[in-house]
Design a protein around this motif. Sequence first.
Motif, mmCIF file in Angstrom:
data_model
loop_
_atom_site.group_PDB
_atom_site.id
_atom_site.type_symbol
_atom_site.label_atom_id
_atom_site.label_comp_id
_atom_site.label_asym_id
_atom_site.label_seq_id
_atom_site.Cartn_x
_atom_site.Cartn_y
_atom_site.Cartn_z
ATOM 1 N N HIS A 171 0.819 -1.212 0.000
ATOM 2 C CA HIS A 171 0.000 0.000 0.000
ATOM 3 C C HIS A 171 0.849 1.255 0.000
ATOM 4 C CE1 HIS A 171 -3.747 2.235 0.665
ATOM 5 N NE2 HIS A 171 -2.996 3.073 1.361
ATOM 6 N N HIS A 192 -5.265 -0.175 -7.042
ATOM 7 C CA HIS A 192 -6.107 -0.394 -5.860
ATOM 8 C C HIS A 192 -6.967 0.842 -5.646
ATOM 9 C CE1 HIS A 192 -7.169 -1.400 -1.692
ATOM 10 N NE2 HIS A 192 -6.784 -0.184 -1.339
ATOM 11 N N GLU A 240 -9.181 2.746 -2.554
ATOM 12 C CA GLU A 240 -9.383 2.775 -1.110
ATOM 13 C C GLU A 240 -10.699 3.500 -0.818
ATOM 14 O OE1 GLU A 240 -6.355 3.274 2.648
ATOM 15 O OE2 GLU A 240 -6.085 4.599 0.933
ATOM 16 N N GLY A 295 -10.728 -1.682 -1.426
ATOM 17 C CA GLY A 295 -11.275 -1.692 -0.076
ATOM 18 C C GLY A 295 -12.681 -1.122 -0.120
ATOM 19 N N TRP A 311 -13.167 3.362 3.155
ATOM 20 C CA TRP A 311 -12.079 3.984 3.894
ATOM 21 C C TRP A 311 -12.664 4.284 5.272
ATOM 22 C CZ3 TRP A 311 -10.937 9.274 5.413
ATOM 23 C CH2 TRP A 311 -9.629 9.433 5.892
ATOM 24 N N ASP A 340 -9.777 -5.595 0.213
ATOM 25 C CA ASP A 340 -8.902 -5.095 1.273
ATOM 26 C C ASP A 340 -9.745 -4.694 2.484
ATOM 27 O OD1 ASP A 340 -6.873 -4.040 2.799
ATOM 28 O OD2 ASP A 340 -6.726 -2.175 1.647
ATOM 29 N N LEU A 341 -9.437 -5.285 3.636
ATOM 30 C CA LEU A 341 -10.204 -5.081 4.861
ATOM 31 C C LEU A 341 -9.597 -4.024 5.780
ATOM 32 C CD1 LEU A 341 -10.718 -8.884 5.567
ATOM 33 C CD2 LEU A 341 -12.373 -7.320 4.559
ATOM 34 N N SER A 342 -8.577 -3.316 5.321
ATOM 35 C CA SER A 342 -7.773 -2.478 6.210
ATOM 36 C C SER A 342 -8.552 -1.391 6.930
ATOM 37 C CB SER A 342 -6.624 -1.836 5.430
ATOM 38 O OG SER A 342 -5.748 -2.807 4.925
ATOM 39 N N HIS A 343 -9.545 -0.790 6.299
ATOM 40 C CA HIS A 343 -10.283 0.313 6.925
ATOM 41 C C HIS A 343 -11.715 -0.073 7.287
ATOM 42 C CE1 HIS A 343 -7.552 3.835 6.625
ATOM 43 N NE2 HIS A 343 -7.014 3.143 5.634
ATOM 44 N N ALA A 359 -5.684 -7.864 4.540
ATOM 45 C CA ALA A 359 -5.583 -6.502 5.055
ATOM 46 C C ALA A 359 -4.246 -5.965 4.567
ATOM 47 C CB ALA A 359 -5.664 -6.468 6.576
#
Length: 349
Positions: free
Chosen positions: A10, A130, A132, A156, A159, A202-205, A224
């Motif tokens: 990222h 990607h 976000e 993702g 955000w 993407d599970l990051s946020h 993530a």
Amino acid sequence: MDKIAIFDGHNDAVHLIREYKPDGIDFLAANATGHLDLPRARTGGMIGGFFALWVPAEHPLENTLTTTESSYSVRMAEPLDPAYARRETARQLAALKSLEARSEGSIRIATTVTQLEQSHRDGVFSMLLHIEGAEAIGPDLTELDALYTQGLRSLGPVWSRPNLFGHGVPFAFPSSPDTGPGLTSAGFDLIHAFNRLGIMIDLSHLNERGFWDVARTSTAPLVATHTCAHALCPSARNLTDRQLDAIRESNGIVGVNFSVNDLRPDANRNADVSLDNVVRQFTYLTDRIGIDRVALGSDFDGATIPSAIGDASGLQNLIAALRTHGFDEASLNKIARENWMRVLRLTLR
């Protein structure tokens, strides 16, 4: 000793390049500002990574941060106007395509693992597109198919703000990631569409309830791209042990985020963070979910980075620290590049 080749999970560099921001940096030249450009990437052994398209607030809120001696919280960002999100996403995508064309072959936007690996062999820097936050996508998902055709391979759903599909996790410490509702009905449709097309989720946020909604819905490994372990830094953005176990069981991956307020046990936004502190995240995660499921997710140009790394040119400092702490060459190559290739093979069509 030769540099370990690094594929990063990222960065937010697109917001700084002159193709998007007229007074921005020339990505093909060395710069004194920001964290990432092609010369600094090559110095640090970075061969490519996920490049994020992220739409900032059209009308930013003021006075959103509340702090005490031992905590902070940021007021949740407001939803974006979809028309504005579509315009800015299109501008950023066009900027990256323009940069690729201007590079005259030194940069390649890749859509398959085969292309990523060929770029590495050719000495070409590769970008995987990607997004976000899915604000540019409407409820009928028409825009998703169009973006896929244009090269999108990772997205993702949210955000750190709410949208049509779900609820982002706020920036807060100390805090559980269980901060609100999960996916909406449109969010479940989006996950099914990702699986159909072969787009990485993407599970990051995403908040914790949304995480579990994806876990029980998606047929792909859980990913993530840029986060850390909640057990070491109880930030809302970090993953609990139970979430990490679910990623392990799905044969997914965690990209370790270099953001100091997610690395430091005190979550202080102070770049004076030792590499030992960074390595501690890698050690914890590899012990918890296995050496095949941990990678890099720097968040270059989107966060405050430890001064011991500094920018992309300092990536080999982290590799050296990992080596000093007992990670062998096979493990270093997995963390640096091979684990991303593994999970992409399992996800992309």
